[in-house]
Design a protein around this motif. Structure first.
Motif, PDB file in Angstrom:
ATOM      1  N   VAL A   9       0.793  -1.267  -0.002  1.00 49.54           N
ATOM      2  CA  VAL A   9       0.179   0.129   0.028  1.00 49.54           C
ATOM      3  C   VAL A   9       0.817   1.367  -0.013  1.00 49.54           C
ATOM      4  CG1 VAL A   9      -1.648   1.497   1.281  1.00 49.54           C
ATOM      5  CG2 VAL A   9      -1.970  -1.087   1.337  1.00 49.54           C
ATOM      6  N   ILE A  10       0.590   2.182  -0.893  1.00 47.68           N
ATOM      7  CA  ILE A  10       1.292   3.468  -0.648  1.00 47.68           C
ATOM      8  C   ILE A  10      -0.128   4.467  -0.481  1.00 47.68           C
ATOM      9  CG2 ILE A  10       2.071   5.380  -2.066  1.00 47.68           C
ATOM     10  CD1 ILE A  10       3.658   3.407  -3.855  1.00 47.68           C
ATOM     11  N   THR A  19      -0.446   8.994  -6.437  1.00 47.74           N
ATOM     12  CA  THR A  19      -1.216   8.570  -7.860  1.00 47.74           C
ATOM     13  C   THR A  19       0.063   8.617  -8.830  1.00 47.74           C
ATOM     14  OG1 THR A  19      -3.308   8.971  -7.077  1.00 47.74           O
ATOM     15  CG2 THR A  19      -2.807   8.587  -9.301  1.00 47.74           C
ATOM     16  N   THR A  20       0.811   9.747  -8.718  1.00 46.86           N
ATOM     17  CA  THR A  20       1.963  10.013  -9.818  1.00 46.86           C
ATOM     18  C   THR A  20       3.059   8.871  -9.653  1.00 46.86           C
ATOM     19  OG1 THR A  20       1.481  12.362  -9.785  1.00 46.86           O
ATOM     20  CG2 THR A  20       3.644  11.477 -10.827  1.00 46.86           C
ATOM     21  N   LEU A  25       5.202   3.489 -11.432  1.00 43.63           N
ATOM     22  CA  LEU A  25       5.600   2.296 -10.931  1.00 43.63           C
ATOM     23  C   LEU A  25       4.817   1.177 -12.069  1.00 43.63           C
ATOM     24  CD1 LEU A  25       5.445   2.435  -7.420  1.00 43.63           C
ATOM     25  CD2 LEU A  25       7.695   1.732  -8.508  1.00 43.63           C
ATOM     26  N   ALA A  26       3.509   1.496 -12.541  1.00 43.62           N
ATOM     27  CA  ALA A  26       2.843   0.628 -13.378  1.00 43.62           C
ATOM     28  C   ALA A  26       3.487   0.545 -14.762  1.00 43.62           C
ATOM     29  CB  ALA A  26       1.554   1.080 -13.463  1.00 43.62           C
ATOM     30  N   ALA A  27       3.918   2.019 -15.158  1.00 39.86           N
ATOM     31  CA  ALA A  27       4.581   2.159 -16.576  1.00 39.86           C
ATOM     32  C   ALA A  27       5.866   1.457 -16.622  1.00 39.86           C
ATOM     33  CB  ALA A  27       4.895   3.591 -16.753  1.00 39.86           C
ATOM     34  N   PRO A  34      -5.389   0.821  -8.911  1.00 42.72           N
ATOM     35  CA  PRO A  34      -5.665   2.362  -8.745  1.00 42.72           C
ATOM     36  C   PRO A  34      -6.530   2.704  -7.421  1.00 42.72           C
ATOM     37  CG  PRO A  34      -7.183   1.209 -10.235  1.00 42.72           C
ATOM     38  CD  PRO A  34      -6.409   0.330 -10.134  1.00 42.72           C
ATOM     39  N   GLU A  35      -6.369   3.899  -7.202  1.00 39.46           N
ATOM     40  CA  GLU A  35      -7.213   4.663  -6.135  1.00 39.46           C
ATOM     41  C   GLU A  35      -8.643   4.453  -6.316  1.00 39.46           C
ATOM     42  OE1 GLU A  35      -7.937   8.595  -3.912  1.00 39.46           O
ATOM     43  OE2 GLU A  35      -6.075   8.678  -5.332  1.00 39.46           O
TER      44      GLU A  35
END
Length: 186
Positions: A9-10, A19-20, A25-27, A34-35
């Motif tokens: 968790v972030i 979120t940025t 990290l996803a990229a 997602p949130e």
């Protein structure tokens, strides 16, 4: 099937760069969830719904709960660590911040559906905080949200690891190093 130890968790207050960071990290190939709040707001605005933090906070919390439970369930089917942009204890923190009671089923969900014990938390960062169409909180409310997240995660027995106030790339390296540390500890 993954265990809660693989669910990273972030969290933190709004506008602290969570979120940025998760998107970066996803990229880079990390599995991410997602949130819930932003998704609920987007859906409610698109459909004229009332489940918005500025219209019906209790309904907003219920909609986030459903989305977060689904994300938790789906994450168990993945491979490797999954990074969550917020987790179920965030709903508890949100309700407390709003002055609303935490319903027993929300408390039960936060206790039952666990994440990795070390939760990454982004501190309030006034220099980067910006409001937008989905983030309407004042800077004061954003800071209080952060404080409520600290309390909620602590109350549920998580250890908080503060993200440094630095570039997105350096934060990403921090998260990846944290995950590498998990691998070394196993």
């Amino acid at each position: 099937m993954l265990s809660p130890a693989d669910f990273v968790v972030i969290t933190g207050g709004p506008g602290a760069g969570k979120t940025t960071l998760v998107e970066r990290l996803a990229a880079a190939g990390c599995a991410c969830s997602p949130e819930a709040g932003r998704g609920v707001i987007a859906d409610q605005l698109a459909t004229g719904g009332r489940g918005l933090p500025w219209a019906d906070r209790a309904l907003f919390a219920e909609l986030m709960l459903q989305r977060d439970l689904r994300s938790h369930r789906q994450a168990r089917l993945r491979r490797g660590p999954v990074i969550f942009d917020r987790g179920l204890p965030d709903i508890v923190g949100y309700l407390r911040l709003s002055g609303l009671p935490v319903p027993p089923h929300v408390d039960a969900a936060a206790r039952r559906f666990r994440y990795r014990n070390r939760v990454l938390i982004a501190p309030f960062w006034p220099e980067i905080y910006r409001q937008d169409g989905e983030r309407k909180q004042t800077p004061d409310e954003a800071e209080r949200t952060y404080e409520h997240m600290v309390a909620a995660y602590t109350d549920y027995g998580y250890e908080l690891v503060h993200l440094p106030r630095t570039t997105v790339d350096q934060r990403m390296r921090f998260v990846l190093d944290e995950l590498a540390g998990d691998e070394r500890r196993r």
